[in-house]
Design a protein around this motif. Structure first.
Motif, PDB file in Angstrom:
ATOM      1  N   SER A 162       0.803  -1.228   0.000  1.00 47.68           N
ATOM      2  CA  SER A 162       0.000   0.000   0.000  1.00 47.68           C
ATOM      3  C   SER A 162       0.834   1.277   0.000  1.00 47.68           C
ATOM      4  O   SER A 162       0.294   2.364  -0.209  1.00 47.68           O
ATOM      5  N   ASP A 163       2.141   1.166   0.237  1.00 46.50           N
ATOM      6  CA  ASP A 163       2.997   2.346   0.237  1.00 46.50           C
ATOM      7  C   ASP A 163       3.345   2.721  -1.207  1.00 46.50           C
ATOM      8  O   ASP A 163       3.828   1.889  -1.973  1.00 46.50           O
ATOM      9  N   ALA A 164       3.122   3.982  -1.560  1.00 45.52           N
ATOM     10  CA  ALA A 164       3.324   4.421  -2.943  1.00 45.52           C
ATOM     11  C   ALA A 164       4.756   4.185  -3.424  1.00 45.52           C
ATOM     12  O   ALA A 164       4.969   3.752  -4.565  1.00 45.52           O
ATOM     13  N   LEU A 165       5.744   4.442  -2.598  1.00 40.91           N
ATOM     14  CA  LEU A 165       7.141   4.267  -3.010  1.00 40.91           C
ATOM     15  C   LEU A 165       7.553   2.792  -2.968  1.00 40.91           C
ATOM     16  O   LEU A 165       8.061   2.252  -3.953  1.00 40.91           O
ATOM     17  N   LEU A 166       7.337   2.144  -1.842  1.00 38.87           N
ATOM     18  CA  LEU A 166       7.796   0.757  -1.690  1.00 38.87           C
ATOM     19  C   LEU A 166       7.140  -0.190  -2.690  1.00 38.87           C
ATOM     20  O   LEU A 166       7.793  -1.111  -3.197  1.00 38.87           O
ATOM     21  N   SER A 167       5.879   0.037  -3.001  1.00 38.56           N
ATOM     22  CA  SER A 167       5.181  -0.855  -3.937  1.00 38.56           C
ATOM     23  C   SER A 167       5.759  -0.779  -5.348  1.00 38.56           C
ATOM     24  O   SER A 167       5.599  -1.708  -6.137  1.00 38.56           O
ATOM     25  N   GLU A 168       6.436   0.320  -5.661  1.00 41.27           N
ATOM     26  CA  GLU A 168       7.077   0.451  -6.974  1.00 41.27           C
ATOM     27  C   GLU A 168       8.347  -0.383  -7.080  1.00 41.27           C
ATOM     28  O   GLU A 168       8.754  -0.759  -8.174  1.00 41.27           O
ATOM     29  N   TYR A 169       8.976  -0.667  -5.946  1.00 45.82           N
ATOM     30  CA  TYR A 169      10.287  -1.332  -5.946  1.00 45.82           C
ATOM     31  C   TYR A 169      10.280  -2.765  -5.414  1.00 45.82           C
ATOM     32  O   TYR A 169      11.256  -3.485  -5.600  1.00 45.82           O
ATOM     33  N   PHE A 170       9.209  -3.167  -4.723  1.00 48.25           N
ATOM     34  CA  PHE A 170       9.230  -4.470  -4.059  1.00 48.25           C
ATOM     35  C   PHE A 170       7.975  -5.291  -4.307  1.00 48.25           C
ATOM     36  O   PHE A 170       6.869  -4.762  -4.335  1.00 48.25           O
ATOM     37  N   ASN A 171       8.181  -6.601  -4.459  1.00 42.23           N
ATOM     38  CA  ASN A 171       7.126  -7.603  -4.396  1.00 42.23           C
ATOM     39  C   ASN A 171       7.391  -8.433  -3.151  1.00 42.23           C
ATOM     40  O   ASN A 171       8.540  -8.756  -2.858  1.00 42.23           O
ATOM     41  N   VAL A 172       6.338  -8.788  -2.431  1.00 40.36           N
ATOM     42  CA  VAL A 172       6.482  -9.506  -1.167  1.00 40.36           C
ATOM     43  C   VAL A 172       5.884 -10.897  -1.292  1.00 40.36           C
ATOM     44  O   VAL A 172       4.768 -11.058  -1.796  1.00 40.36           O
ATOM     45  N   PHE A 173       6.642 -11.892  -0.814  1.00 37.89           N
ATOM     46  CA  PHE A 173       6.168 -13.264  -0.797  1.00 37.89           C
ATOM     47  C   PHE A 173       5.870 -13.693   0.631  1.00 37.89           C
ATOM     48  O   PHE A 173       6.724 -13.598   1.504  1.00 37.89           O
ATOM     49  N   LEU A 174       4.634 -14.150   0.846  1.00 30.83           N
ATOM     50  CA  LEU A 174       4.230 -14.820   2.079  1.00 30.83           C
ATOM     51  C   LEU A 174       3.824 -16.232   1.694  1.00 30.83           C
ATOM     52  O   LEU A 174       3.015 -16.419   0.788  1.00 30.83           O
ATOM     53  N   PHE A 175       4.358 -17.210   2.388  1.00 33.11           N
ATOM     54  CA  PHE A 175       4.071 -18.600   2.052  1.00 33.11           C
ATOM     55  C   PHE A 175       2.577 -18.905   2.105  1.00 33.11           C
ATOM     56  O   PHE A 175       2.061 -19.641   1.272  1.00 33.11           O
ATOM     57  N   GLU A 176       1.882 -18.294   3.053  1.00 33.05           N
ATOM     58  CA  GLU A 176       0.454 -18.580   3.192  1.00 33.05           C
ATOM     59  C   GLU A 176      -0.369 -18.074   2.004  1.00 33.05           C
ATOM     60  O   GLU A 176      -1.509 -18.487   1.813  1.00 33.05           O
ATOM     61  N   ASP A 177       0.191 -17.210   1.186  1.00 32.36           N
ATOM     62  CA  ASP A 177      -0.507 -16.711   0.006  1.00 32.36           C
ATOM     63  C   ASP A 177      -0.222 -17.532  -1.251  1.00 32.36           C
ATOM     64  O   ASP A 177      -0.830 -17.309  -2.292  1.00 32.36           O
TER      65      ASP A 177
END
Length: 172
Positions: free
Chosen positions: A28-43
């Motif tokens: 949801s962060d405008a800056l971080l979402s442009e640079y990062f994808n996040v992996f959660l095993f439960e997803d």
């Protein structure tokens, strides 16, 4: 623009809200979402291979390992590592950027599961360990993650860039 992959690790049953808060914050962060994808095993969807192979493969593909430690060591068979420790070991062996966050103050460390105590001792080793931060709740954790990721982006030359001719172009 390259997106960096983040693997979030921690005992799901104990630290589920904190894990989810980190992912949701970055998304949801405008800056971080442009640079990062996040992996959660439960997803992750169901796969035709073992859970252990799946999460180790995801750590290998990641650029950043975020380890969140709490009271519990996590499920492990006799003489085997918990998933969190196995993921940490894989990130360490692959020389990933490792960011560690420990829930609670150091006065709680003696009450943690023995496996967690051992990991904290290794992480705190002044010669071979890692810097880490402690947090009390998900809000404080996301603030700390934000600081770490901005620092990461600055080190990579992604933010706070100089002029075009002065930028570092990795892989060139």
């Amino acid at each position: 623009m390259r997106k960096y992959r983040i693997f979030v690790s921690g005992v799901q049953k104990e630290l589920g809200p904190e894990r989810r808060a980190v992912k949701n914050f970055i998304k949801s962060d405008a800056l971080l979402s442009e640079y990062f994808n996040v992996f959660l095993f439960e997803d992750a969807p169901a796969k035709g291979k073992s859970a252990q192979k799946s999460y180790i493969e995801e750590v290998r593909r990641s650029d950043i390992y975020i380890g969140i430690l709490g009271q519990k060591y996590g499920g492990s068979g006799k003489d085997s590592l918990s998933p969190t420790e196995a993921e940490f070991r894989q990130a360490k062996a692959r020389h990933k950027e490792i960011l560690i966050y420990i829930k609670g103050q150091n006065t709680n460390d003696k009450r943690r599961d023995p496996g967690v105590q051992k990991l904290i001792k290794e992480i705190r080793n002044p010669k071979a360990g890692y810097s880490y931060k402690r947090f009390e709740d998900a809000s404080e954790l996301t603030d700390l993650v934000y600081e770490s990721l901005i620092s990461f982006l600055k080190e990579k030359g992604e933010v706070g860039k100089a002029g075009f001719d002065q930028r570092i172009c990795e892989g060139a």
